[in-house]
Design a protein around this motif. Structure first.
Motif, PDB file in Angstrom:
ATOM      1  N   LEU A  21       0.835  -1.196   0.000  1.00 39.73           N
ATOM      2  CA  LEU A  21       0.000   0.000   0.000  1.00 39.73           C
ATOM      3  C   LEU A  21       0.866   1.241   0.000  1.00 39.73           C
ATOM      4  O   LEU A  21       1.878   1.297   0.699  1.00 39.73           O
ATOM      5  N   GLY A  22       0.470   2.241  -0.786  1.00 35.53           N
ATOM      6  CA  GLY A  22       1.198   3.503  -0.744  1.00 35.53           C
ATOM      7  C   GLY A  22       1.036   4.324  -2.010  1.00 35.53           C
ATOM      8  O   GLY A  22       0.358   3.918  -2.957  1.00 35.53           O
ATOM      9  N   PRO A  23       1.658   5.499  -2.034  1.00 41.10           N
ATOM     10  CA  PRO A  23       1.652   6.317  -3.241  1.00 41.10           C
ATOM     11  C   PRO A  23       2.302   5.580  -4.405  1.00 41.10           C
ATOM     12  O   PRO A  23       3.255   4.821  -4.221  1.00 41.10           O
ATOM     13  N   VAL A  24       1.769   5.819  -5.602  1.00 43.31           N
ATOM     14  CA  VAL A  24       2.270   5.163  -6.813  1.00 43.31           C
ATOM     15  C   VAL A  24       2.590   6.215  -7.866  1.00 43.31           C
ATOM     16  O   VAL A  24       2.051   7.321  -7.836  1.00 43.31           O
ATOM     17  N   PRO A  25       3.483   5.891  -8.815  1.00 39.72           N
ATOM     18  CA  PRO A  25       3.810   6.875  -9.864  1.00 39.72           C
ATOM     19  C   PRO A  25       2.608   7.230 -10.721  1.00 39.72           C
ATOM     20  O   PRO A  25       2.446   8.378 -11.141  1.00 39.72           O
ATOM     21  N   ALA A  26       1.755   6.249 -11.016  1.00 42.64           N
ATOM     22  CA  ALA A  26       0.590   6.473 -11.871  1.00 42.64           C
ATOM     23  C   ALA A  26      -0.322   5.266 -11.767  1.00 42.64           C
ATOM     24  O   ALA A  26       0.111   4.167 -11.400  1.00 42.64           O
ATOM     25  N   PHE A  27      -1.592   5.469 -12.095  1.00 41.56           N
ATOM     26  CA  PHE A  27      -2.536   4.370 -12.195  1.00 41.56           C
ATOM     27  C   PHE A  27      -2.750   4.042 -13.669  1.00 41.56           C
ATOM     28  O   PHE A  27      -3.216   4.898 -14.428  1.00 41.56           O
ATOM     29  N   PRO A  28      -2.407   2.845 -14.111  1.00 40.64           N
ATOM     30  CA  PRO A  28      -2.596   2.504 -15.523  1.00 40.64           C
ATOM     31  C   PRO A  28      -4.076   2.438 -15.873  1.00 40.64           C
ATOM     32  O   PRO A  28      -4.930   2.232 -15.011  1.00 40.64           O
ATOM     33  N   ASP A  29      -4.378   2.603 -17.162  1.00 38.01           N
ATOM     34  CA  ASP A  29      -5.772   2.622 -17.592  1.00 38.01           C
ATOM     35  C   ASP A  29      -6.345   1.224 -17.792  1.00 38.01           C
ATOM     36  O   ASP A  29      -7.527   1.074 -18.100  1.00 38.01           O
ATOM     37  N   ARG A  30      -5.530   0.189 -17.619  1.00 35.23           N
ATOM     38  CA  ARG A  30      -6.007  -1.187 -17.704  1.00 35.23           C
ATOM     39  C   ARG A  30      -5.103  -2.065 -16.849  1.00 35.23           C
ATOM     40  O   ARG A  30      -4.032  -1.622 -16.422  1.00 35.23           O
ATOM     41  N   PRO A  31      -5.508  -3.286 -16.552  1.00 39.78           N
ATOM     42  CA  PRO A  31      -4.710  -4.141 -15.670  1.00 39.78           C
ATOM     43  C   PRO A  31      -3.282  -4.331 -16.155  1.00 39.78           C
ATOM     44  O   PRO A  31      -3.038  -4.464 -17.361  1.00 39.78           O
ATOM     45  N   SER A  32      -2.346  -4.369 -15.213  1.00 42.31           N
ATOM     46  CA  SER A  32      -0.931  -4.473 -15.566  1.00 42.31           C
ATOM     47  C   SER A  32      -0.620  -5.777 -16.282  1.00 42.31           C
ATOM     48  O   SER A  32       0.270  -5.818 -17.145  1.00 42.31           O
ATOM     49  N   LEU A  33      -1.327  -6.852 -15.960  1.00 42.38           N
ATOM     50  CA  LEU A  33      -1.067  -8.122 -16.644  1.00 42.38           C
ATOM     51  C   LEU A  33      -1.492  -8.065 -18.107  1.00 42.38           C
ATOM     52  O   LEU A  33      -0.957  -8.806 -18.935  1.00 42.38           O
ATOM     53  N   GLU A  34      -2.438  -7.198 -18.435  1.00 40.75           N
ATOM     54  CA  GLU A  34      -2.753  -6.956 -19.844  1.00 40.75           C
ATOM     55  C   GLU A  34      -1.635  -6.160 -20.498  1.00 40.75           C
ATOM     56  O   GLU A  34      -1.190  -6.486 -21.612  1.00 40.75           O
ATOM     57  N   ILE A  35      -1.184  -5.120 -19.806  1.00 38.81           N
ATOM     58  CA  ILE A  35      -0.118  -4.277 -20.354  1.00 38.81           C
ATOM     59  C   ILE A  35       1.145  -5.089 -20.595  1.00 38.81           C
ATOM     60  O   ILE A  35       1.843  -4.915 -21.603  1.00 38.81           O
ATOM     61  N   ASP A  36       1.434  -6.014 -19.667  1.00 37.12           N
ATOM     62  CA  ASP A  36       2.639  -6.843 -19.786  1.00 37.12           C
ATOM     63  C   ASP A  36       2.466  -8.016 -20.743  1.00 37.12           C
ATOM     64  O   ASP A  36       3.412  -8.777 -20.970  1.00 37.12           O
ATOM     65  N   GLY A  37       1.270  -8.171 -21.290  1.00 38.68           N
ATOM     66  CA  GLY A  37       1.050  -9.229 -22.265  1.00 38.68           C
ATOM     67  C   GLY A  37       0.867 -10.618 -21.682  1.00 38.68           C
ATOM     68  O   GLY A  37       0.953 -11.612 -22.398  1.00 38.68           O
ATOM     69  N   TRP A  38       0.584 -10.697 -20.362  1.00 38.08           N
ATOM     70  CA  TRP A  38       0.427 -12.016 -19.743  1.00 38.08           C
ATOM     71  C   TRP A  38      -0.928 -12.636 -20.062  1.00 38.08           C
ATOM     72  O   TRP A  38      -1.030 -13.812 -20.359  1.00 38.08           O
ATOM     73  N   THR A  39      -1.981 -11.832 -19.980  1.00 41.97           N
ATOM     74  CA  THR A  39      -3.327 -12.309 -20.266  1.00 41.97           C
ATOM     75  C   THR A  39      -4.217 -11.112 -20.558  1.00 41.97           C
ATOM     76  O   THR A  39      -3.754  -9.973 -20.515  1.00 41.97           O
ATOM     77  N   ARG A  40      -5.483 -11.379 -20.853  1.00 42.14           N
ATOM     78  CA  ARG A  40      -6.434 -10.304 -21.118  1.00 42.14           C
ATOM     79  C   ARG A  40      -7.713 -10.558 -20.331  1.00 42.14           C
ATOM     80  O   ARG A  40      -8.140 -11.705 -20.176  1.00 42.14           O
ATOM     81  N   ALA A  41      -8.305  -9.487 -19.846  1.00 43.70           N
ATOM     82  CA  ALA A  41      -9.593  -9.601 -19.169  1.00 43.70           C
ATOM     83  C   ALA A  41     -10.677  -9.926 -20.186  1.00 43.70           C
ATOM     84  O   ALA A  41     -10.635  -9.459 -21.332  1.00 43.70           O
ATOM     85  N   ARG A  42     -11.630 -10.742 -19.782  1.00 41.75           N
ATOM     86  CA  ARG A  42     -12.725 -11.128 -20.658  1.00 41.75           C
ATOM     87  C   ARG A  42     -13.958 -10.280 -20.378  1.00 41.75           C
ATOM     88  O   ARG A  42     -14.137  -9.769 -19.268  1.00 41.75           O
ATOM     89  N   PRO A  43     -14.840 -10.107 -21.342  1.00 42.95           N
ATOM     90  CA  PRO A  43     -16.013  -9.240 -21.161  1.00 42.95           C
ATOM     91  C   PRO A  43     -17.045  -9.851 -20.222  1.00 42.95           C
ATOM     92  O   PRO A  43     -17.136 -11.076 -20.055  1.00 42.95           O
ATOM     93  N   LEU A  44     -17.861  -8.996 -19.629  1.00 40.41           N
ATOM     94  CA  LEU A  44     -18.890  -9.420 -18.689  1.00 40.41           C
ATOM     95  C   LEU A  44     -19.838 -10.443 -19.310  1.00 40.41           C
ATOM     96  O   LEU A  44     -20.286 -11.375 -18.638  1.00 40.41           O
ATOM     97  N   ALA A  45     -20.137 -10.295 -20.597  1.00 37.23           N
ATOM     98  CA  ALA A  45     -21.085 -11.196 -21.249  1.00 37.23           C
ATOM     99  C   ALA A  45     -20.658 -12.656 -21.154  1.00 37.23           C
ATOM    100  O   ALA A  45     -21.508 -13.558 -21.208  1.00 37.23           O
ATOM    101  N   ASP A  46     -19.361 -12.908 -21.003  1.00 40.54           N
ATOM    102  CA  ASP A  46     -18.869 -14.287 -20.882  1.00 40.54           C
ATOM    103  C   ASP A  46     -19.227 -14.921 -19.529  1.00 40.54           C
ATOM    104  O   ASP A  46     -19.069 -16.137 -19.363  1.00 40.54           O
ATOM    105  N   PHE A  47     -19.705 -14.129 -18.603  1.00 43.57           N
ATOM    106  CA  PHE A  47     -19.885 -14.604 -17.230  1.00 43.57           C
ATOM    107  C   PHE A  47     -21.310 -14.507 -16.723  1.00 43.57           C
ATOM    108  O   PHE A  47     -21.555 -14.792 -15.550  1.00 43.57           O
ATOM    109  N   VAL A  48     -22.248 -14.086 -17.557  1.00 47.62           N
ATOM    110  CA  VAL A  48     -23.636 -13.896 -17.120  1.00 47.62           C
ATOM    111  C   VAL A  48     -24.556 -14.804 -17.931  1.00 47.62           C
ATOM    112  O   VAL A  48     -24.522 -14.784 -19.172  1.00 47.62           O
ATOM    113  N   THR A  49     -25.357 -15.623 -17.234  1.00 47.51           N
ATOM    114  CA  THR A  49     -26.338 -16.477 -17.887  1.00 47.51           C
ATOM    115  C   THR A  49     -27.674 -16.345 -17.163  1.00 47.51           C
ATOM    116  O   THR A  49     -27.754 -15.684 -16.111  1.00 47.51           O
TER     117      THR A  49
END
Length: 221
Positions: A189-217
């Protein structure tokens, strides 16, 4: 007429600008790994964040959480050593993605202003309300407390990262936890240089978040 008024959602809703702020902090929350070295968190701010966590919902009002503030630099280094050991063990289990994983920044233990360990406290066994068929609801309650803290931190302009790379028994022993207690998260916890506009694991190319529609039935899986 009063009953009809009280049943109207608009009667209980917050003003539009307050609702917008709630949705904004949810949307802009990030799992942070990079912090401003040498920064601090004001004690009154930390108190507000912990109060927000403690206000989290808990099944049967059991409040199963315990927050350990790590203030000793030597102890922080020991926590980091446990996490780093598990980081390499996790990399070994990833096989072909091991090298890629080791290039990721997965924790900010040494840089963050405050280090917290959140645990399930001892003495949860007598709490049957809500746990008779779902005993893991104590863990779900702790997760709610952590989310409260996370959102409050973002509203205060602070970053937070949830580190889960550790062997629970080893961390429990390091912090002198009693039998029955179980560490759940290491929180940076603490001050950070910046808040990225999307998850860091997306930015780093590890994975991508999936859309809400994939999780609602409806009406079934």
């Amino acid at each position: 007429m009063n009953a009809l008024r009280d049943a109207d959602p608009d009667h209980h809703a917050y003003p539009a600008e307050v609702r917008a702020a709630v949705y904004r902090v949810i949307g802009e929350r990030r799992d942070m790994r990079r912090f401003v070295p040498g920064a601090t968190v004001d004690e009154d701010v930390l108190a507000r964040l912990l109060a927000a966590a403690h206000a989290g919902p808990s099944v049967g009002l059991m409040q199963p959480w315990r927050f350990v503030r790590v203030v000793s630099p030597a102890l922080r280094e020991q926590v980091h050593a446990l996490v780093d050991a598990e980081r390499h063990a996790t990399a070994a289990a990833l096989d072909e993605r091991a090298a890629e994983f080791l290039r990721l920044k997965v924790e900010g233990i040494r840089e963050c202003a405050e280090l917290l360990v959140v645990a399930l406290r001892e003495g949860r066994e007598p709490h049957v309300f809500g746990r008779r068929t779902m005993p893991h609801m104590d863990l779900a309650s702790v997760a709610c407390a952590i989310q409260n803290l996370w959102l409050a931190a973002r509203a205060e302009g602070l970053g937070m990262g949830w580190v889960s790379l550790f062997v629970p028994d080893d961390l429990a022993a390091l912090l002198g936890m009693p039998a029955g207690a179980e560490p759940v998260a290491v929180l940076c916890l603490g001050p950070v240089p910046a808040f990225p506009d999307r998850p860091s694991l997306e930015i780093d190319g590890w994975t991508r978040a999936r859309p809400l529609a994939d999780f609602v039935t409806e009406d079934g899986w």
